[in-house]
Design a protein around this motif. Structure first.
Motif, short mmCIF file in Angstrom:
data_model
loop_
_atom_site.label_atom_id
_atom_site.label_comp_id
_atom_site.label_asym_id
_atom_site.label_seq_id
_atom_site.Cartn_x
_atom_site.Cartn_y
_atom_site.Cartn_z
N THR A 42 0.83 -1.22 0.00
CA THR A 42 0.00 0.00 0.00
C THR A 42 0.86 1.26 0.00
N THR A 43 1.88 1.30 0.87
CA THR A 43 2.70 2.52 0.92
C THR A 43 3.45 2.73 -0.40
N THR A 44 3.83 1.62 -1.04
CA THR A 44 4.54 1.78 -2.31
C THR A 44 3.60 2.35 -3.38
N VAL A 45 2.36 1.85 -3.40
CA VAL A 45 1.40 2.38 -4.39
C VAL A 45 1.18 3.88 -4.13
N VAL A 46 1.06 4.25 -2.86
CA VAL A 46 0.88 5.68 -2.53
C VAL A 46 2.07 6.48 -3.04
N SER A 47 3.29 5.98 -2.81
CA SER A 47 4.47 6.77 -3.19
C SER A 47 4.56 6.91 -4.72
N MET A 67 10.57 -0.60 -1.24
CA MET A 67 11.39 0.55 -1.64
C MET A 67 10.50 1.65 -2.18
N ASP A 68 9.88 2.36 -1.28
CA ASP A 68 8.97 3.43 -1.70
C ASP A 68 9.70 4.54 -2.43
N GLY A 69 10.88 4.88 -1.94
CA GLY A 69 11.66 5.95 -2.55
C GLY A 69 12.05 5.58 -3.97
N THR A 70 12.49 4.33 -4.14
CA THR A 70 12.89 3.85 -5.45
C THR A 70 11.70 3.86 -6.41
N THR A 89 13.26 4.64 5.85
CA THR A 89 12.27 5.26 6.74
C THR A 89 10.95 4.52 6.62
N GLY A 90 10.62 4.10 5.38
CA GLY A 90 9.39 3.33 5.17
C GLY A 90 9.44 2.01 5.93
N ASP A 91 10.58 1.33 5.87
CA ASP A 91 10.70 0.05 6.59
C ASP A 91 10.50 0.26 8.09
N ALA A 92 11.15 1.30 8.61
CA ALA A 92 11.07 1.56 10.06
C ALA A 92 9.63 1.93 10.46
N THR A 93 8.95 2.70 9.59
CA THR A 93 7.57 3.09 9.90
C THR A 93 6.69 1.84 9.99
N VAL A 94 6.82 0.97 8.98
CA VAL A 94 5.97 -0.23 8.95
C VAL A 94 6.29 -1.13 10.16
N LEU A 149 14.36 18.19 -8.65
CA LEU A 149 13.44 18.83 -7.70
C LEU A 149 12.14 18.04 -7.58
N THR A 150 11.64 17.56 -8.72
CA THR A 150 10.40 16.78 -8.70
C THR A 150 10.57 15.53 -7.84
N VAL A 151 11.68 14.81 -8.05
CA VAL A 151 11.93 13.60 -7.25
C VAL A 151 12.06 13.99 -5.77
N ILE A 152 12.83 15.04 -5.50
CA ILE A 152 13.09 15.42 -4.11
C ILE A 152 11.80 15.83 -3.40
N VAL A 153 10.98 16.65 -4.08
CA VAL A 153 9.71 17.08 -3.46
C VAL A 153 8.85 15.85 -3.15
N GLY A 154 8.79 14.92 -4.11
CA GLY A 154 8.00 13.70 -3.90
C GLY A 154 8.50 12.90 -2.71
N LEU A 155 9.82 12.69 -2.66
CA LEU A 155 10.39 11.91 -1.55
C LEU A 155 10.13 12.61 -0.23
N PHE A 156 10.30 13.92 -0.24
CA PHE A 156 10.12 14.69 0.99
C PHE A 156 8.67 14.59 1.47
N PHE A 157 7.76 14.74 0.51
CA PHE A 157 6.34 14.67 0.85
C PHE A 157 5.99 13.30 1.43
N HIS A 158 6.42 12.26 0.75
CA HIS A 158 6.09 10.90 1.21
C HIS A 158 6.68 10.63 2.60
#
Ligand code: ASP
Length: 442
Positions: free
Chosen positions: A85-90, A322-325, A408-413, A242-251
């Motif tokens: 689910t988190t990967t689909v969101v990202s 790997m949500d970031g990836t 960070t995603g792994d630690a959150t889950v 910037l697009t990638v960074i904003v996305g990663l930051f937001f997620h």
């Protein structure tokens, strides 16, 4: 006043950047590779060295302590469902951003041609690797999880899923045999586990130096004594980055805190403070695999996740979550299509969501693995894979950032699963010492 570990690592990182820039300006490339880079390699090697024994010992003791095997399948099902689910969101965040910001339309035509020329050979090798990955049958990932030899599985950190499989198998076996037979084996692994957790602490004493060396060397190899070229590249691809960074930051700062708020009582600040050293190590190594021991230690010691949950959820996450990836792959695929003036309809965008989720699961937890799997996504939507030439030059920088999101995603889950299983202790900074004390008193 004693400085917290993450501050020491940040100082190492900043000094590494300063040194890297000065080195690139003055042509210290050879000196840096000969005298600075080895300290970074030693640091990564030490982390990698303890990853397999750590997962083995903690997962075996974790599974063996489960009285009921149904619990294991419940934790497993929950973990995989949240991971997907988190990967689909990202991926969705990435797609929305890249479609709104349209970074691909901002690359100057002459720069586009130059980039394609410069990275031609790199593209070829990446495409070949992707071709190999694609030729595997649909059930191959499951077959790959089951090793035919124990030492074969333990011989490479890339086989982390095999280690997870073997550990669960041994843990299940331990539950099935009599106490008399299980106890000595269990005690051995428990002791081993304590030793390794202690080793992580000791290795982390070296983190500020390791991080300094890794960052200095990264700048050295990206800049190749020609910093002006990097600056030029960054300005041409700035919008894309910037697009990638904003996305990663937001997620990282919205999706994960939201999950924590929904399922746990943990303060967001406590979470980020606890996990900060692991994020910094992920940033400097670009490898969630190498960061795994630190992620596990921080989750158990500083966030209060039980060993049972962390030893299962985190190694699995380092390999498949790997949500970031995935976010980066979605942005990159659409960016390349935009730059090459190829339209992507809604069907193609949905294909990107599906393939990016699958590709991120298949991406190895090592530097630059994400760009290899990107080739598969590009082919799925009929965008020429040679297009990755456009983004290769800035990939390392984005790799560092997406790896931070990945761990960070792994630690959150792990925190969420522990909380829903009633296995989240109130976090205390000194819990390891407490545990050792309790252990000693026993
Ligand atoms: N470097 C990433 C990781 O290890 C994978 C990638 O996106 O290249 O998490």
């Amino acid at each position: 006043m004693k400085l917290a570990l993450h501050w020491k690592i940040i100082i190492g990182l900043v000094l590494g950047v300063i040194y890297g820039i000065i080195g690139a300006l003055n042509g210290w490339g050879t000196f840096t590779s000969n005298w600075i880079a080895p300290f970074g390699t030693i640091f990564i090697n030490l982390l990698k060295l303890i990853a397999v024994p750590l997962v083995l010992a903690s997962l075996i003791t974790g599974v063996a302590s489960l009285s009921d095997l149904r619990k294991l399948s419940r934790i497993g099902g929950k973990t995989i469902a949240i991971y997907i689910t988190t990967t689909v969101v990202s991926v969705t965040i990435g797609l929305v951003l890249v479609n709104v910001l349209k970074p691909g339309h901002k690359v100057p035509a002459d720069m586009r041609e130059e980039l394609q020329r410069t990275y031609q050979t790199d593209v070829q090798s990446r495409t070949e690797m992707a071709e190999q990955a694609k030729q595997r049958g649909p059930l191959q990932p499951i077959v790959d999880m089951v090793p035919s030899n124990f030492f074969g599985a333990a011989s490479s950190n890339r086989n982390m899923l095999q280690i997870v499989f073997v550990s669960i198998l041994i843990g299940v076996g331990l539950i099935q045999v009599s106490k008399e037979h299980a106890e000595p084996v269990l005690k051995l692994f428990e002791g081993f586990n304590h030793v390794i957790i202690r080793l992580v602490d000791i290795i982390m004493l070296m983190a500020p130096i390791g991080v300094f060396a890794l960052i200095a060397d990264t700048i050295n190899s990206v800049a190749k004594d020609n910093l002006a070229q990097v600056v030029e590249l960054l300005s041409a691809l700035g919008y894309y980055c910037l697009t990638v960074i904003v996305g990663l930051f937001f997620h990282t700062t919205m999706t994960y805190p939201m999950l924590l708020k929904l399922f746990t009582n943990m303060k967001i600040k406590t979470f980020f403070q606890g996990i900060a050293p692991a994020q910094l190590v992920a940033f400097s190594t670009s490898s969630s695999g190498a960061t795994l021991p630190v992620t596990m230690e921080r989750c158990e010691e500083n966030l209060g996740v039980s060993e049972e949950v962390s030893s299962f959820v985190l190694p699995l996450g380092a390999t498949i979550n790997m949500d970031g990836t995935a976010l980066y792959q979605a942005v990159a695929a659409v960016f390349i299509a935009q730059a090459l003036n190829l339209g992507l309809d809604i069907g193609a965008q949905l294909t990107i969501i599906l393939t990016a989720v699958l590709a991120s699961i298949g991406t190895a937890a090592v530097p630059s693995a994400g760009i290899i799997m990107l080739v598969i996504i590009l082919e799925a939507v009929n965008v020429p894979s040679a297009g990755i030439a456009l983004i290769l030059g800035v990939d390392r920088i984005l790799d560092m950032l997406r790896t931070v999101t990945n761990i960070t995603g792994d630690a959150t889950v792990a925190t969420v699963v522990a909380s829903t299983e009633g296995q989240l202790r109130p976090p205390t900074m000194d819990s390891r010492k407490d545990r050792i004390r309790i252990h000693a008193e026993q």
